[in-house]
Enzyme design. Structure first.
Site, short mmCIF file in Angstrom:
data_model
loop_
_atom_site.label_atom_id
_atom_site.label_comp_id
_atom_site.label_asym_id
_atom_site.label_seq_id
_atom_site.Cartn_x
_atom_site.Cartn_y
_atom_site.Cartn_z
N THR A 61 10.63 -9.94 11.87
CA THR A 61 10.03 -8.37 11.93
C THR A 61 8.69 -8.42 12.36
OG1 THR A 61 11.73 -8.04 10.11
CG2 THR A 61 10.25 -6.04 11.08
N LYS A 71 6.11 3.69 5.44
CA LYS A 71 7.55 3.75 5.48
C LYS A 71 7.99 2.49 4.66
CE LYS A 71 10.62 1.90 7.58
NZ LYS A 71 11.82 1.45 6.44
N GLY A 119 6.65 -8.00 5.04
CA GLY A 119 8.17 -8.10 5.27
C GLY A 119 8.81 -9.62 6.21
N GLU A 173 13.50 -19.84 5.24
CA GLU A 173 13.56 -19.24 4.02
C GLU A 173 14.65 -18.52 3.49
OE1 GLU A 173 11.64 -15.18 4.12
OE2 GLU A 173 10.33 -15.75 2.31
N CYS A 185 8.18 -13.46 -2.43
CA CYS A 185 7.58 -14.25 -1.09
C CYS A 185 6.88 -15.51 -1.77
CB CYS A 185 6.92 -13.44 -0.23
SG CYS A 185 5.38 -12.79 -1.12
N GLU A 213 2.04 -9.69 6.36
CA GLU A 213 2.16 -10.74 5.25
C GLU A 213 3.87 -10.99 5.48
OE1 GLU A 213 0.08 -11.89 3.48
OE2 GLU A 213 -1.64 -10.50 3.94
P1 NAD Z 1 12.01 -6.72 6.66
O1 NAD Z 1 11.29 -7.40 7.59
O2 NAD Z 1 13.51 -6.61 6.96
O3 NAD Z 1 11.87 -5.45 6.35
C1 NAD Z 1 10.36 -5.07 5.92
C2 NAD Z 1 10.05 -3.61 6.33
O4 NAD Z 1 9.94 -3.57 7.92
C3 NAD Z 1 11.30 -2.68 5.96
O5 NAD Z 1 10.33 -1.30 5.54
C4 NAD Z 1 11.72 -2.27 7.17
O6 NAD Z 1 12.44 -0.87 7.38
C5 NAD Z 1 10.73 -2.44 8.24
N1 NAD Z 1 11.20 -2.71 9.59
C6 NAD Z 1 12.01 -3.46 10.04
N2 NAD Z 1 12.26 -3.70 11.34
C7 NAD Z 1 11.09 -3.00 11.73
C8 NAD Z 1 10.50 -2.81 13.10
N3 NAD Z 1 10.95 -3.21 14.30
N4 NAD Z 1 9.44 -1.97 13.28
C9 NAD Z 1 8.74 -1.42 12.07
N5 NAD Z 1 9.33 -1.82 10.95
C10 NAD Z 1 10.28 -2.47 10.73
O7 NAD Z 1 11.89 -7.65 5.24
P2 NAD Z 1 12.63 -7.44 3.94
O8 NAD Z 1 13.94 -8.06 3.98
O9 NAD Z 1 12.45 -5.95 3.50
O10 NAD Z 1 11.74 -8.09 3.10
C11 NAD Z 1 11.87 -9.49 2.52
C12 NAD Z 1 10.78 -10.56 3.43
O11 NAD Z 1 9.68 -9.92 3.07
C13 NAD Z 1 11.04 -11.88 3.24
O12 NAD Z 1 10.90 -12.57 4.21
C14 NAD Z 1 9.77 -12.06 2.22
O13 NAD Z 1 9.23 -13.20 2.23
C15 NAD Z 1 8.98 -11.18 2.95
N6 NAD Z 1 7.74 -10.84 2.00
C16 NAD Z 1 6.43 -11.03 2.13
C17 NAD Z 1 5.39 -10.94 1.28
C18 NAD Z 1 4.01 -11.52 1.30
O14 NAD Z 1 2.98 -10.88 0.82
N7 NAD Z 1 3.77 -12.37 2.49
C19 NAD Z 1 5.69 -10.14 0.25
C20 NAD Z 1 6.92 -9.62 -0.04
C21 NAD Z 1 7.80 -9.91 0.91
#
Ligand code: NAD
Length: 483
Positions: free
Chosen positions: A232, A175, A228, A386, A284, A250
């Site tokens: 979340t 997804k 993400g 963040e 990130c 992650e």
């Molecule tokens: P997000 O958590 O909003 O979304 C990430 C994914 O999760 C999307 O595909 C979203 O549709 C899905 N999602 C959202 N709610 C969900 C739920 N309740 N159940 C299942 N799936 C759900 O994150 P974002 O805004 O897309 O990304 C930014 C964040 O990601 C930042 O906090 C960043 O630090 C983090 N990030 C971390 C890493 C790492 O490797 N640690 C890498 C890249 C980004």
């Protein structure tokens, strides 16, 4: 301009969502809708999980050599379409085309090739207990697994998850982020083109709350690999409590970038600038809390502002641009709100760009100048939360013990970058700092074999190399006694 339709990829076929509902997808550089993506729900997830379940027995028992060859074929298909995928990634995210070419799409190819090799190299342990007893450990594929990825590095992070999952013999329902679905859709098209085995990889588009939540809580999903936001990640952990799934998280970061006076000054400044503002600060691993030893603090801030002045901001399609648009209007508003917060907390905002001077095409895009904030206390929200945009705070320190305390004074623990010529200091800090990844005199230097991930609110588990293969397998110990 015609609006493209981005459909799901289930059981080897591109298909409409069951509801026939779609969401708009916007180009951040212009603020215009340019495609629409499937707004999938639980029915589409059921369909995809069923396909993954049906495909599992054949895929998991296919010799590793053949699974490896499929991953190589997919890597070849991406490599053959490198330029069109880079254009698509840049359009969908607002990132400069050069970054999409050199980092995102190249890394997607590398991820698939790396885990194609891992499939044939993965092994398990045996223990000769005594002369007549031997233990060996099987590492078996799990079944259908969920791979959920964010918007900042769309194809890069999607392939970072699906490659080890598939290499280890699992089938996948992925997804991608609803904010940047385009290259995942193009990947699905490539799977169709190369006749990738149906049901082995399924890609379902839609929102996190609807499609994502239905996927993670699906009873047939054996493991969840999620990248993400921390909120979340916590919501997913709570939603699947008691379902006994393997979970890898992650999550977010607020990474310290520590500069001692005894460092390669020029290299430290250049890298601090790259670390704070690459991909408009939306990585990130970005160094968003910069700590500089007081002896060189003034000089360092001035040098950073001079470097920032060299960043060319503009249309991501322009190959000479270093800094494009933020990913969405909502995200831009969030980052802007942190600039207001920082001011109210007593911070001073410093930027090298007085105006943005955007072309006509980009007048309604989501642009923001790279900004440094000085004068803030480490406990304030701007230093604790963040922001995930082109914003970094800078503080001075006087001693190693002080900067260690400041660096660890954070709910997050993803990555740290330390700049010093003193090898003892480097080792001492690397040991004591609370981060899953520590770089010394470098930043974002990656070896795909190394464990990748964070501690504290930055996540749970590690990706990369055989750690990822171990996550995507179940261990079973077999103890044999013989005469
Ligand atoms: P997000 O958590 O909003 O979304 C990430 C994914 O999760 C999307 O595909 C979203 O549709 C899905 N999602 C959202 N709610 C969900 C739920 N309740 N159940 C299942 N799936 C759900 O994150 P974002 O805004 O897309 O990304 C930014 C964040 O990601 C930042 O906090 C960043 O630090 C983090 N990030 C971390 C890493 C790492 O490797 N640690 C890498 C890249 C980004």
């Amino acid at each position: 301009m015609s609006v493209k339709t981005l459909n799901n990829y289930i059981n080897g076929t591109l298909c409409e969502p069951a509801s026939k509902q779609y969401l708009n997808n916007i180009e951040p550089a212009t603020g215009q809708v340019y495609s629409r993506l499937a707004n999938s729900d639980a029915k589409d997830i059921d369909h995809a999980v069923d396909a993954a379940e049906t495909a599992f027995p054949a895929w998991s028992t296919l010799p590793a050599e053949q699974r490896s060859r499929w991953l190589q074929r997919l890597a070849d298909a991406i490599a053959d379409n490198h330029e069109s995928l880079a254009q698509a990634e840049s359009k969908d995210t607002g990132k400069p085309i050069q970054l999409a070419r050199n980092v995102d799409i190249q890394r997607a190819v590398d991820n698939l090739r790396f885990f194609a090799h891992a499939a044939t190299q993965f092994s398990s342990e045996s223990h000769a207990t005594d002369s007549r007893t031997i233990n060996y450990t099987l590492r078996q594929a799990l079944g259908p697994v969920a791979c959920i990825s964010p918007w900042n590095l769309p194809l890069y992070l999607l392939t970072w998850k699906i490659a080890p999952a598939l290499a280890a013999g699992n089938t996948v329902v992925a997804k991608p982020s609803e904010i940047t679905p385009y290259t995942a859709y193009l990947l699905a098209q490539l799977c169709v083109d190369i006749d990738f085995p149906p049901g082995v990889l399924n890609i379902v588009h839609g929102t996190g709350k609807q499609a994502g939540a239905a996927l993670t809580s699906h009873p047939k999903i054996k493991a969840i690999s999620f990248t993400g936001g921390t909120q979340t990640g916590t919501a997913i952990q709570q939603a699947v409590l008691g379902q006994h799934k393997k979970i890898s998280l992650e999550l977010g970061g607020k990474n310290p970038f520590i500069v001692f006076a005894a460092c390669d000054f020029e290299q430290a400044v250049t890298t601090a600038c790259r670390s704070a503002f690459s991909n408009q600060g939306q990585i990130c691993l970005c160094g968003s809390r910069i700590y500089v030893e007081h002896k060189i603090y003034e000089e360092f801030v001035a040098a950073m502002l001079a470097k920032m002045a060299q960043l060319k901001i503009g249309d991501p399609q322009d190959p000479t641009v270093d800094f494009g648009a933020l990913v969405s209007a909502q995200h831009l508003a969030k980052v802007q709100s942190y600039l207001e917060l920082a001011k109210s907390e007593g911070g001073t905002l410093l930027t090298s760009h007085k105006t943005l001077n955007l072309s006509d095409r980009c007048q309604h895009g989501y642009y923001l100048k790279p900004t440094l904030i000085t004068g803030l206390d480490s406990r304030c929200r701007s230093n604790q939360e963040e922001i995930f945009g082109p914003v970094a705070t800078v503080q001075s320190f006087s001693s190693q013990s002080e900067v260690l305390k400041l660096a660890n004074d954070s709910p997050y623990g993803l990555a740290a970058s330390i700049w010093t010529q003193n090898i003892n200091q480097a080792h001492q800090l690397a040991t004591d700092i609370e981060a899953g990844i520590v770089w010394v005199n470098c930043w974002l230097t990656r070896d795909l074999r190394t464990p990748f991930g964070g501690m504290k609110a930055s996540g749970m588990g590690r990706e990369g190399g055989f750690e990822a293969m171990r996550f995507f397998t179940e261990m079973k110990n077999v103890c044999i006694q013989y005469k």
